[in-house]
Design a protein around this motif. Structure first.
Motif, short mmCIF file in Angstrom:
data_model
loop_
_atom_site.label_atom_id
_atom_site.label_comp_id
_atom_site.label_asym_id
_atom_site.label_seq_id
_atom_site.Cartn_x
_atom_site.Cartn_y
_atom_site.Cartn_z
N LYS A 26 0.83 -1.21 0.00
CA LYS A 26 0.00 0.00 0.00
C LYS A 26 0.86 1.25 0.00
CE LYS A 26 -4.19 -1.93 2.00
NZ LYS A 26 -5.08 -1.98 3.16
N GLU A 27 1.98 1.22 0.72
CA GLU A 27 2.88 2.37 0.72
C GLU A 27 3.45 2.62 -0.68
OE1 GLU A 27 5.91 2.44 3.71
OE2 GLU A 27 4.48 1.93 5.30
N ALA A 28 3.54 1.57 -1.49
CA ALA A 28 4.07 1.69 -2.85
C ALA A 28 2.98 1.97 -3.87
CB ALA A 28 4.83 0.42 -3.23
N GLY A 29 1.72 2.11 -3.41
CA GLY A 29 0.65 2.50 -4.32
C GLY A 29 -0.44 1.47 -4.56
N ALA A 30 -0.31 0.26 -4.03
CA ALA A 30 -1.36 -0.74 -4.19
C ALA A 30 -2.56 -0.34 -3.35
CB ALA A 30 -0.86 -2.12 -3.78
N ARG A 31 -3.74 -0.72 -3.79
CA ARG A 31 -4.95 -0.35 -3.06
C ARG A 31 -5.43 -1.44 -2.11
NH1 ARG A 31 -8.77 2.75 -7.37
NH2 ARG A 31 -7.31 4.42 -7.86
N GLY A 32 -5.09 -2.68 -2.37
CA GLY A 32 -5.54 -3.77 -1.53
C GLY A 32 -5.12 -5.09 -2.13
N GLY A 33 -5.54 -6.16 -1.52
CA GLY A 33 -5.17 -7.48 -2.01
C GLY A 33 -6.05 -8.54 -1.39
#
Length: 78
Positions: A26-33
């Motif tokens: 998330k810190e690198a830009g992902a929204r979720g998983g």
């Protein structure tokens, strides 16, 4: 050939570490998983040879990210 706009990042981690993986992603830009509980097939011979214990409980973390941020997410997970 069409280049995909999204890519799937898969991580297999010991049980209990998926939250740390998702925080980094998330810190690198992902929204979720998505996290799936799994069980590894530890090789008893390898455990005896290396004198280690392999944790069989695993978590499979799947993160769909845009191709543009994939490298940043992978770098954050390493």
């Amino acid at each position: 050939m069409n280049k995909s706009k999204h890519e799937l990042v898969l991580c297999i981690v010991n049980a209990g570490f998926s939250e740390a993986v998702m925080d980094a992603a998330k810190e690198a830009g992902a929204r979720g998983g998505t996290v799936i509980h799994a069980r590894g097939t530890a090789n008893r011979e390898a455990e005896q040879f290396f004198n280690i214990t392999i944790q069989p409980d695993k978590e499979l973390v799947m993160i769909l990210v845009s191709s543009e941020i994939k490298d940043n997410v992978l770098h954050a997970l390493y």
